[in-house]
Structure formats: structure tokens, C-alpha cells
Enzyme design. Structure first.
Site, PDB file in Angstrom:
ATOM      1  N   TYR A  86       8.282  -3.706  -9.581  1.00 57.81           N
ATOM      2  CA  TYR A  86       9.111  -4.097  -9.088  1.00 57.81           C
ATOM      3  C   TYR A  86      10.520  -4.304 -10.091  1.00 57.81           C
ATOM      4  O   TYR A  86      11.525  -4.599 -10.035  1.00 57.81           O
ATOM      5  CB  TYR A  86       9.935  -5.279  -7.636  1.00 57.81           C
ATOM      6  CG  TYR A  86       8.704  -4.906  -6.857  1.00 57.81           C
ATOM      7  CD1 TYR A  86       9.091  -4.600  -5.961  1.00 57.81           C
ATOM      8  CD2 TYR A  86       7.367  -5.554  -6.904  1.00 57.81           C
ATOM      9  CE1 TYR A  86       8.125  -3.760  -4.393  1.00 57.81           C
ATOM     10  CE2 TYR A  86       6.343  -5.279  -5.708  1.00 57.81           C
ATOM     11  CZ  TYR A  86       6.476  -4.205  -5.097  1.00 57.81           C
ATOM     12  OH  TYR A  86       5.932  -4.255  -3.886  1.00 57.81           O
ATOM     13  N   ASN A 107      11.704   0.549   3.382  1.00 57.78           N
ATOM     14  CA  ASN A 107      11.890   1.599   3.415  1.00 57.78           C
ATOM     15  C   ASN A 107      11.213   2.663   4.038  1.00 57.78           C
ATOM     16  O   ASN A 107      10.660   2.652   4.517  1.00 57.78           O
ATOM     17  CB  ASN A 107      10.746   2.196   1.781  1.00 57.78           C
ATOM     18  CG  ASN A 107      11.020   4.193   1.535  1.00 57.78           C
ATOM     19  OD1 ASN A 107      11.192   5.113   2.064  1.00 57.78           O
ATOM     20  ND2 ASN A 107       9.694   4.424   0.914  1.00 57.78           N
ATOM     21  N   CYS A 115       6.708   4.604  -2.078  1.00 60.53           N
ATOM     22  CA  CYS A 115       6.563   3.044  -2.413  1.00 60.53           C
ATOM     23  C   CYS A 115       5.201   2.592  -2.257  1.00 60.53           C
ATOM     24  O   CYS A 115       5.217   1.312  -3.174  1.00 60.53           O
ATOM     25  CB  CYS A 115       7.102   2.536  -0.899  1.00 60.53           C
ATOM     26  SG  CYS A 115       6.629   2.806   0.721  1.00 60.53           S
ATOM     27  N   HIS A 116       4.188   3.069  -2.214  1.00 62.41           N
ATOM     28  CA  HIS A 116       3.347   2.713  -3.153  1.00 62.41           C
ATOM     29  C   HIS A 116       2.679   2.498  -3.869  1.00 62.41           C
ATOM     30  O   HIS A 116       2.082   1.876  -4.722  1.00 62.41           O
ATOM     31  CB  HIS A 116       1.830   4.045  -2.364  1.00 62.41           C
ATOM     32  CG  HIS A 116       2.314   4.853  -2.512  1.00 62.41           C
ATOM     33  ND1 HIS A 116       3.112   5.880  -1.872  1.00 62.41           N
ATOM     34  CD2 HIS A 116       1.824   5.645  -2.902  1.00 62.41           C
ATOM     35  CE1 HIS A 116       3.184   7.600  -1.966  1.00 62.41           C
ATOM     36  NE2 HIS A 116       2.719   6.824  -3.210  1.00 62.41           N
ATOM     37  N   GLU A 143      -4.114   9.746  -5.153  1.00 65.91           N
ATOM     38  CA  GLU A 143      -3.072  10.358  -6.781  1.00 65.91           C
ATOM     39  C   GLU A 143      -3.143  10.066  -8.238  1.00 65.91           C
ATOM     40  O   GLU A 143      -3.382  10.152  -8.855  1.00 65.91           O
ATOM     41  CB  GLU A 143      -1.571   9.762  -6.511  1.00 65.91           C
ATOM     42  CG  GLU A 143      -0.973  10.114  -5.123  1.00 65.91           C
ATOM     43  CD  GLU A 143       0.907   9.369  -5.536  1.00 65.91           C
ATOM     44  OE1 GLU A 143       0.947   9.057  -6.781  1.00 65.91           O
ATOM     45  OE2 GLU A 143       1.031   9.761  -4.327  1.00 65.91           O
TER      46      GLU A 143
END
Length: 150
Positions: A86, A107, A115-116, A143
Site C-alpha cells: 500500500y 475495487n 488487488c490481491h 500466480e
């Protein structure tokens, strides 16, 4: 508004179309209306789920303030498999990290606007999608960005 639900390893994801853009992604739902854009969005979400897609290429309409859209643009620029804090986004925009956290939580198109991939200064934080932090962890592992969790 037309909606279409896609079944994924992360649960059923319902895409919403507003005008000529995707405007929301929500867990659960029962969207059945198939438009050309929703069909393309569903195909891209399936490809992401099946590890065949790393970058979404869809027109998006982020509802909210200019600030919300600016935060979503910063989030969208985070590469697949990487994370930022952040604080990183707050520095880029010149705003407090808490404001970025609030915008992240708002979001409207999670997964597609990833946003993850945004973490707290000390690591893992919450997630607004169904399943909360467990879903965030699942997306990060999907990912290959979950190594820091071990």
C-alpha cells in the site's frame, strides 16, 4: 445490466457489463446473459484460472472517484506474480497508505484489477473477495507469488 457467471477454482465469479465495459466482478451470483464482451471476459477469466493468461485485455469501467480510478490504475500495472505494498502505491500517488487501503477494498473488479497483489508493510493483509485472506493467498499462489507465505 448484463451479467455472466464463470466457474473457477476460486469459486463462481460473476462479471457485470455496463455499456461497453466490464464494471464489476463478484463472487457467487447467477449471471446468465451472454454478450460478446461478457463472453470474451469469461474466456479470459477461464484462461487465467487455467494458467494460460497473465494479463487481462478488457475495457473496464471503474465506478467511483478519480482517486478510486487512480488507485485501480496503479493496481492494474502490477505484473502477474509480483506484489507491491500500500505504501508503494501511496508514494506513487502522494496520498496516505490508509487511503490506498480503503480504495483497494473498494475495487469493483477484483482479480481483473489484481488487488490481491497489494500487501501491507508487514506482509499479508485482508481481501474483500469471498473467502477473505484465504482467497487472496490462493490467488497469489496461483500466480507463483506465494513463496513469501512459506
Amino acid at each position: 445490466m448484463p451479467k455472466l457467471t464463470v466457474h473457477t477454482n476460486f469459486g463462481p465469479l460473476t462479471l457485470t457489463q455496463t455499456g461497453e465495459a466490464i464494471s464489476a466482478l463478484e463472487w457467487d451470483g447467477d449471471g446468465v446473459e451472454d454478450t460478446p464482451l461478457l463472453a470474451e471476459a469469461a474466456a479470459q477469466v477461464r484462461a487465467y484460472d487455467q494458467e494460460r493468461l497473465q494479463v487481462f485485455d478488457l475495457p473496464l469501467a471503474v465506478a467511483g472517484s478519480d482517486f478510486q480510478r487512480a488507485v485501480c490504475a496503479q493496481i492494474s500495472a502490477i505484473p502477474f506474480g509480483e506484489t507491491v505494498t500500500y505504501g508503494d502505491i501511496s508514494k506513487a500517488l502522494g496520498v496516505p497508505a490508509q487511503a490506498v487501503g480503503s480504495a483497494c477494498g473498494g475495487n469493483p473488479i477484483p482479480v481483473i484489477i489484481p488487488c490481491h497483489r497489494v500487501m501491507g508493510a508487514k506482509g499479508l493483509t485482508g481481501f474483500s473477495g469471498k473467502g477473505g485472506v484465504e482467497t487472496k493467498v490462493a490467488l497469489l499462489r496461483h500466480e507463483g507469488a506465494g513463496g513469501f507465505l512459506i
